[in-house]
Design a protein around this motif. Structure first.
Motif, PDB file in Angstrom:
ATOM      1  N   VAL A  61       0.826  -1.208   0.000  1.00 24.97           N
ATOM      2  CA  VAL A  61       0.000   0.000   0.000  1.00 24.97           C
ATOM      3  C   VAL A  61       0.862   1.260   0.000  1.00 24.97           C
ATOM      4  O   VAL A  61       0.507   2.272  -0.586  1.00 24.97           O
ATOM      5  CB  VAL A  61      -0.926  -0.029   1.236  1.00 24.97           C
ATOM      6  CG1 VAL A  61      -1.593   1.314   1.417  1.00 24.97           C
ATOM      7  CG2 VAL A  61      -1.961  -1.134   1.077  1.00 24.97           C
ATOM      8  N   ALA A 112      -1.358   6.241   4.206  1.00 29.50           N
ATOM      9  CA  ALA A 112      -2.013   5.183   3.424  1.00 29.50           C
ATOM     10  C   ALA A 112      -2.009   3.865   4.184  1.00 29.50           C
ATOM     11  O   ALA A 112      -2.990   3.121   4.184  1.00 29.50           O
ATOM     12  CB  ALA A 112      -1.319   5.020   2.071  1.00 29.50           C
ATOM     13  N   THR A 149     -10.157  15.452  -5.726  1.00 30.50           N
ATOM     14  CA  THR A 149      -9.261  14.592  -6.490  1.00 30.50           C
ATOM     15  C   THR A 149      -9.356  14.975  -7.956  1.00 30.50           C
ATOM     16  O   THR A 149     -10.451  15.014  -8.517  1.00 30.50           O
ATOM     17  CB  THR A 149      -9.615  13.110  -6.267  1.00 30.50           C
ATOM     18  OG1 THR A 149      -9.625  12.859  -4.863  1.00 30.50           O
ATOM     19  CG2 THR A 149      -8.592  12.209  -6.925  1.00 30.50           C
ATOM     20  N   ASP A 180     -17.209   2.335  -2.322  1.00 30.96           N
ATOM     21  CA  ASP A 180     -16.741   1.224  -1.502  1.00 30.96           C
ATOM     22  C   ASP A 180     -17.967   0.579  -0.851  1.00 30.96           C
ATOM     23  O   ASP A 180     -18.697   1.247  -0.117  1.00 30.96           O
ATOM     24  CB  ASP A 180     -15.780   1.762  -0.430  1.00 30.96           C
ATOM     25  CG  ASP A 180     -15.155   0.653   0.399  1.00 30.96           C
ATOM     26  OD1 ASP A 180     -15.858  -0.337   0.690  1.00 30.96           O
ATOM     27  OD2 ASP A 180     -13.981   0.782   0.764  1.00 30.96           O
ATOM     28  N   LEU A 182     -14.559   5.993  -4.087  1.00 27.49           N
ATOM     29  CA  LEU A 182     -13.217   5.569  -4.488  1.00 27.49           C
ATOM     30  C   LEU A 182     -12.865   6.301  -5.775  1.00 27.49           C
ATOM     31  O   LEU A 182     -13.490   6.100  -6.801  1.00 27.49           O
ATOM     32  CB  LEU A 182     -13.181   4.053  -4.713  1.00 27.49           C
ATOM     33  CG  LEU A 182     -13.622   3.195  -3.525  1.00 27.49           C
ATOM     34  CD1 LEU A 182     -13.674   1.730  -3.910  1.00 27.49           C
ATOM     35  CD2 LEU A 182     -12.675   3.404  -2.341  1.00 27.49           C
ATOM     36  N   THR A 224     -10.197   7.082  -8.578  1.00 25.13           N
ATOM     37  CA  THR A 224      -8.963   6.562  -9.154  1.00 25.13           C
ATOM     38  C   THR A 224      -8.462   7.495 -10.250  1.00 25.13           C
ATOM     39  O   THR A 224      -9.234   7.956 -11.083  1.00 25.13           O
ATOM     40  CB  THR A 224      -9.183   5.144  -9.692  1.00 25.13           C
ATOM     41  OG1 THR A 224      -9.580   4.315  -8.600  1.00 25.13           O
ATOM     42  CG2 THR A 224      -7.908   4.580 -10.307  1.00 25.13           C
ATOM     43  N   ARG A 225      -7.173   7.780 -10.188  1.00 27.65           N
ATOM     44  CA  ARG A 225      -6.585   8.704 -11.151  1.00 27.65           C
ATOM     45  C   ARG A 225      -5.148   8.272 -11.456  1.00 27.65           C
ATOM     46  O   ARG A 225      -4.512   7.601 -10.646  1.00 27.65           O
ATOM     47  CB  ARG A 225      -6.576  10.134 -10.598  1.00 27.65           C
ATOM     48  CG  ARG A 225      -5.605  10.336  -9.436  1.00 27.65           C
ATOM     49  CD  ARG A 225      -5.690  11.746  -8.905  1.00 27.65           C
ATOM     50  NE  ARG A 225      -5.385  12.723  -9.935  1.00 27.65           N
ATOM     51  CZ  ARG A 225      -4.181  13.272 -10.138  1.00 27.65           C
ATOM     52  NH1 ARG A 225      -3.172  12.969  -9.364  1.00 27.65           N
ATOM     53  NH2 ARG A 225      -3.995  14.161 -11.105  1.00 27.65           N
ATOM     54  N   ALA A 247      -3.618   5.707  -8.720  1.00 27.91           N
ATOM     55  CA  ALA A 247      -3.827   5.840  -7.282  1.00 27.91           C
ATOM     56  C   ALA A 247      -5.323   5.960  -7.016  1.00 27.91           C
ATOM     57  O   ALA A 247      -6.035   6.641  -7.754  1.00 27.91           O
ATOM     58  CB  ALA A 247      -3.108   7.069  -6.751  1.00 27.91           C
ATOM     59  N   THR A 248      -5.780   5.249  -6.002  1.00 29.34           N
ATOM     60  CA  THR A 248      -7.172   5.379  -5.582  1.00 29.34           C
ATOM     61  C   THR A 248      -7.204   6.234  -4.324  1.00 29.34           C
ATOM     62  O   THR A 248      -6.549   5.925  -3.334  1.00 29.34           O
ATOM     63  CB  THR A 248      -7.800   4.001  -5.325  1.00 29.34           C
ATOM     64  OG1 THR A 248      -7.719   3.248  -6.528  1.00 29.34           O
ATOM     65  CG2 THR A 248      -9.258   4.146  -4.913  1.00 29.34           C
ATOM     66  N   ILE A 249      -7.937   7.337  -4.413  1.00 30.88           N
ATOM     67  CA  ILE A 249      -7.954   8.344  -3.353  1.00 30.88           C
ATOM     68  C   ILE A 249      -9.322   8.331  -2.680  1.00 30.88           C
ATOM     69  O   ILE A 249     -10.350   8.183  -3.359  1.00 30.88           O
ATOM     70  CB  ILE A 249      -7.726   9.758  -3.968  1.00 30.88           C
ATOM     71  CG1 ILE A 249      -6.574   9.772  -4.967  1.00 30.88           C
ATOM     72  CG2 ILE A 249      -7.564  10.814  -2.881  1.00 30.88           C
ATOM     73  CD1 ILE A 249      -5.208   9.774  -4.408  1.00 30.88           C
ATOM     74  N   ILE A 250      -9.318   8.504  -1.374  1.00 30.21           N
ATOM     75  CA  ILE A 250     -10.585   8.654  -0.653  1.00 30.21           C
ATOM     76  C   ILE A 250     -10.532   9.914   0.201  1.00 30.21           C
ATOM     77  O   ILE A 250      -9.450  10.405   0.529  1.00 30.21           O
ATOM     78  CB  ILE A 250     -10.888   7.429   0.258  1.00 30.21           C
ATOM     79  CG1 ILE A 250      -9.684   7.126   1.165  1.00 30.21           C
ATOM     80  CG2 ILE A 250     -11.241   6.208  -0.577  1.00 30.21           C
ATOM     81  CD1 ILE A 250      -9.943   6.070   2.207  1.00 30.21           C
ATOM     82  N   SER A 251     -11.700  10.436   0.535  1.00 31.24           N
ATOM     83  CA  SER A 251     -11.810  11.509   1.526  1.00 31.24           C
ATOM     84  C   SER A 251     -12.747  10.981   2.612  1.00 31.24           C
ATOM     85  O   SER A 251     -13.927  11.280   2.607  1.00 31.24           O
ATOM     86  CB  SER A 251     -12.400  12.778   0.916  1.00 31.24           C
ATOM     87  OG  SER A 251     -11.517  13.328  -0.022  1.00 31.24           O
ATOM     88  N   THR A 263     -14.526  13.776   5.389  1.00 30.65           N
ATOM     89  CA  THR A 263     -15.092  15.087   5.070  1.00 30.65           C
ATOM     90  C   THR A 263     -16.134  14.923   3.968  1.00 30.65           C
ATOM     91  O   THR A 263     -16.067  13.996   3.169  1.00 30.65           O
ATOM     92  CB  THR A 263     -13.999  16.070   4.586  1.00 30.65           C
ATOM     93  OG1 THR A 263     -13.260  15.461   3.538  1.00 30.65           O
ATOM     94  CG2 THR A 263     -13.058  16.458   5.711  1.00 30.65           C
TER      95      THR A 263
END
Lengths: 397, 265
Positions: A19, A43, A183, A192, A199, A201-202, A211-215, A218
Motif C-alpha cells: 500500500v 495510506a 481529487t 466502496d 473511491l 482513481t486517477r 492511485a485510488t484516493i478517498i476523503s 469530510t
C-alpha cells in the motif's frame, strides 16, 4: 505528525508493504518497520486490517451521515450542455444507485432552464437550477459562489465536475472554500461497498501509477472527472425530475475578473478532447511536410491531427494539438499513432483511447505495448497506402 | 503602477521521465531519481522577472518541501529572483493540495503586501493543477489560469489565457494569482555569478516552519489533508494486440477492414 507500528498488534501480514506509495515500509523479524523515507501520508494506517499502524493525525470525523445525494455540476458551452456532462450523469447515476441516494444535476448559468428536461432524461432525480446574468461561461468566481452556497444549503455526499479547463479552475476553489478534499482528473469512480466512501482513481506520476484516493472524513467528496472516460446513459424520453430553483447571490468581489475578448484566430478551432478520431504523429514524422501527410489522412477520417511534445517543440504542430502529460488527455474511439515511440509522457494522455493503432519502424517501441493493432513499418510507406485504401469505397478492396 | 511585489510559487519534483516502478510491489522506486524544478514553474519565474524588469519591484520565490528543496530556490536566485522562502517542517509532510494551499497561502499573507502571485500551471508529479486556484481562493483574490501573456495595465492586470477554442483576453483587478503554461515565455538561463552567490552562507533564502507563518497544525500536512491514498497500482493493459504483416498495401487494406469491423471509421 508521525506514523508508527504498534509491534504487539502487527501480525506480519505485509498488507502495508504493497500500500505504501513510496515503498518506505519493510519487514524485520516478521514485523513491519516504517523507514526514514516515510512522508506520513497515512495510506498504511487505513490499510492495516489489524489496526496496528498508528498516527497522531487528529480525528477529523464530522457528522458525515447528514450528507446525501450525488451531484453533477453541468457545464455549458455557448449555452449548450457539453457531452462531458452527459458522461458525468451516466457515472453519477451508478454512484447514486450504489448509495441508494438521488442523482442531482446542478444547472447554473445565465439562461439554462431549458436544459432541465434533458438532465432528467439523462438520469437526474432532481435538477437544481441557478440562473443569474452574472453566471457567465468561463468566469469561475460567480460559479464558485453559486455552487458553494448550494452545497452548504443542500449538503450532498458527492460533487462531480468535468475535468475540463473550466471544471479544473472552478472545483479547486469550491473545495478550498468548503475546506474539503478534491481529487483531480479521475478516470475511475466507485463506491466502496463497506464504507460507502467514494473511491476516486486517477493516474499519478505521469501515468506510471494509478492511485485510488478517498476523503473518508469530510463531505462532500469532490472529484473532477476526465472527459471521454465515463459512459453517458441513453436518454430516457419522458423521464421526469423535480426542478428546484436555488437563489444565486453573486457579490461585487465575484466580478473582479472579466473576459474582454475571445481570440479564435490564433489557432484553428481544435477540440482534441471531444474528437472521435485522432491521427497523431511524433518524432518519426520528421517534418511539417510529414504532418501534411497525416492531415490528408485525418481529412479522410474526419479526424483531428495531434502529436507529441517533440512535434510541438520542433514547430511541426501548434501547442494546442499536443497530447500527453504536459498537453491534452484524450480518449477518442480511434487513435492512430504514427512514428510515436510511446514514452509514458505521451501515452499517459492517450492510453484510454478505445482503439489504438500504432505504426512505427521500431518493433521494441513501447507504443506497441498499449496498441490494439500494430504495424511495424515506416509510416511513410503505410500512410499513403492507407489513404489509397480509404479512398476506395467500402467493399471495393 | 508603482513597483510590483510578486510572489512565485515553485516546487521541486522528481523527474517523472525517469520514473521506475517496482514490478513486484507496484510502488515507486525513488532511489537515484533526479530532482528538478517543476518545468511550468520555470515559466512562472520568467514571467515574474519580466514584469519586475519592466515595472521595478521585487520577486520572492516560495517553495514548500524537504530541506533539499533549497536547490530549486538556488536555481530561482540564479535566474534573478530577489529572495526566497523555504517552507520546511515535519508538520508539513503528507500534505494534499488543500493543506499545501493553506501553507503557501499563510506564507504569502505573512510576507505582507503583494500585487501578484504567479505559479506554474501544474506540477509533473501530481498533475492536479489545483494549487493555483486553491491558493487564490485562500487569499480571496481572482485568478487567471493557463496564462500565456501578462501585462500591467493601469492598476489592473491584462492577461491572455488559453481557452479550448483559442485564447481569451481577460482583465482582472490586483492583487491576483496567475498560473502560466510553457507557452508563456522562454525561461532565461541561469546567470553563473548569481547561482554561485546562491550557495553562499548569506544567500537570501529564509527557512521557515509552521510557527514562522502562523500556521495552525490542524491545517498543514497530513492533519490538514482530507484526502488519503487508499492504494496504488500499476495500470494494466490487458489488450490483445493484433500485429499486421505483409506488404504496406496489404497491411493498409487489412487495417481499414479491421477499423470498419470495429466501427471506428
Amino acid at each position: 505528525m508521525a506514523v508508527w507500528v504498534k509491534k504487539s498488534e502487527c501480525v506480519g501480514c505485509e498488507t502495508c508493504l504493497d500500500v505504501c506509495p513510496i515503498g518506505a515500509i519493510s519487514m524485520s523479524e516478521g514485523i513491519a518497520v516504517i523507514g526514514d523515507k516515510c512522508n506520513s501520508c497515512g495510506a498504511c494506517v487505513e490499510s492495516c486490517p489489524h489496526g496496528a499502524i498508528k498516527s497522531d493525525a487528529s480525528d477529523r470525523k464530522a457528522d458525515i451521515s447528514a450528507f446525501k445525494d450525488v451531484w453533477v455540476v453541468a457545464e455549458t458551452r455557448q449555452g449548450n450542455i457539453r457531452s462531458c456532462t452527459s458522461e458525468l450523469m451516466g457515472c453519477g447515476r451508478g454512484l447514486a444507485d450504489a448509495l441508494g441516494q438521488r442523482l442531482c444535476a446542478v444547472l447554473a448559468g445565465k439562461e439554462v432552464s431549458s436544459h432541465a428536461g434533458a438532465m432528467a432524461e439523462n438520469g437526474a432525480d432532481i435538477v437544481y437550477l441557478m440562473e443569474d446574468k452574472g453566471l457567465e461561461e468561463g468566469l469561475a468566481l460567480p460559479y464558485v459562489r453559486a455552487i458553494t452556497d448550494a452545497v452548504l444549503e443542500k449538503r450532498p455526499a458527492v460533487v462531480l465536475f468535468a475535468a475540463t479547463p473550466f471544471g479544473r479552475e472552478l472545483a479547486p476553489r469550491v473545495s478550498r472554500r468548503l475546506g474539503v478534499g478534491l481529487t483531480a482528473d479521475c478516470t475511475g469512480l466507485d463506491i466502496d461497498p463497506e464504507t460507502k466512501n467514494l473511491l476516486q482513481t486517477r493516474p499519478a506520476w505521469g501515468g506510471n501509477l494509478m492511485a485510488t484516493i478517498i476523503s473518508p472524513d469530510t463531505r462532500p467528496q469532490m472529484s473532477t472527472v476526465r472527459p471521454g472516460v465515463m459512459k453517458a446513459l441513453p436518454a430516457e424520453p419522458g423521464r421526469k425530475a423535480e426542478v428546484v430553483q436555488l437563489k444565486v447571490n453573486i457579490k461585487p468581489e465575484d466580478q473582479r475578473l472579466n473576459i474582454q475578448e475571445l481570440k479564435k484566430e490564433l489557432y484553428k478551432h481544435v477540440n482534441l478532447t471531444e474528437a472521435r478520431v485522432i491521427v497523431s504523429g511524433g518524432h518519426g514524422v520528421e517534418s511539417k511536410d510529414g504532418f501534411g501527410l497525416l492531415e490528408e489522412l485525418a481529412g479522410l477520417l474526419g479526424a483531428e491531427v495531434a502529436g507529441t511534445r517533440i512535434a510541438v517543440e520542433e514547430g511541426w504542430l501548434t501547442p494546442d494539438r499536443q497530447v500527453g502529460q504536459t498537453g491534452k488527455s484524450v480518449c477518442p474511439e480511434l487513435y492512430i499513432a504514427c512514428g510515436i515511440s510511446g514514452a509514458i509522457q505521451h501515452s499517459a494522455g492517450m492510453m484510454g483511447s478505445k482503439t489504438i493503432v500504432a505504426i512505427n519502424t521500431d518493433p521494441a517501441a513501447p507504443i506497441f505495448a498499449i496498441a490494439d493493432i500494430a504495424i511495424v513499418e515506416d509510416l511513410f510507406k503505410i500512410v499513403p497506402e492507407l489513404i489509397t485504401a480509404l479512398k476506395m469505397k467500402e467493399g471495393e478492396n | 503602477m508603482d513597483k510590483l511585489d510578486i510572489k512565485v510559487l515553485i516546487k521541486q519534483v522528481p523527474n517523472t521521465s525517469e520514473v521506475k516502478i517496482d514490478p513486484h510491489t507496484g510502488t515507486l522506486m525513488r532511489e537515484g531519481m533526479e530532482s528538478i524544478i517543476n518545468p511550468d514553474d520555470l515559466h512562472a519565474i520568467e514571467a515574474a522577472l519580466q514584469l519586475r524588469d519592466t515595472h521595478g519591484g521585487k520577486v520572492t520565490a516560495i517553495s514548500m518541501g524537504p530541506p533539499q528543496a533549497k536547490d530549486v530556490l538556488r536555481e530561482a536566485l540564479g535566474m534573478g529572483v530577489d529572495e526566497c522562502i523555504l517552507l520546511t517542517d515535519r508538520a508539513f509532510a503528507g500534505a494534499d493540495t488543500l493543506a499545501t494551499s493553506y501553507t503557501l497561502g499563510k506564507c504569502v499573507l505573512r510576507l505582507g503586501r503583494f500585487d501578484l502571485v504567479i505559479a506554474g500551471h501544474q506540477a509533473i508529479d501530481g498533475d492536479t493543477a489545483q494549487i493555483g486556484p486553491q491558493v487564490a481562493e485562500f487569499l480571496g483574490i481572482p485568478q487567471v489560469i493557463r496564462a500565456i501573456r501578462l501585462e500591467i495595465r493601469g492598476d489592473g492586470l491584462l492577461a491572455e489565457r488559453t481557452a479550448e477554442e483559442g485564447t481569451e483576453i481577460v482583465k482582472s483587478t490586483l492583487p491576483a494569482l496567475v498560473t502560466v503554461t510553457k507557452e508563456a515565455n522562454d525561461p532565461r538561463y541561469l546567470f553563473v555569478p548569481l547561482l554561485m552567490a546562491a550557495f553562499e552562507e548569506d544567500a537570501p533564502i529564509r527557512v521557515w516552519g509552521g510557527n514562522d507563518i502562523g500556521a495552525d497544525e490542524a491545517g498543514t500536512g497530513l492533519k490538514g489533508s482530507p484526502t488519503r491514498v487508499r492504494r496504488t497500482f500499476t495500470p494494466s493493459h490487458n489488450k490483445k494486440i493484433e500485429r499486421l504483416n505483409g506488404m504496406p498495401a496489404d497491411m493498409a487494406r487489412t487495417l481499414v477492414e479491421r477499423l470498419r469491423e470495429r466501427k471506428v471509421i
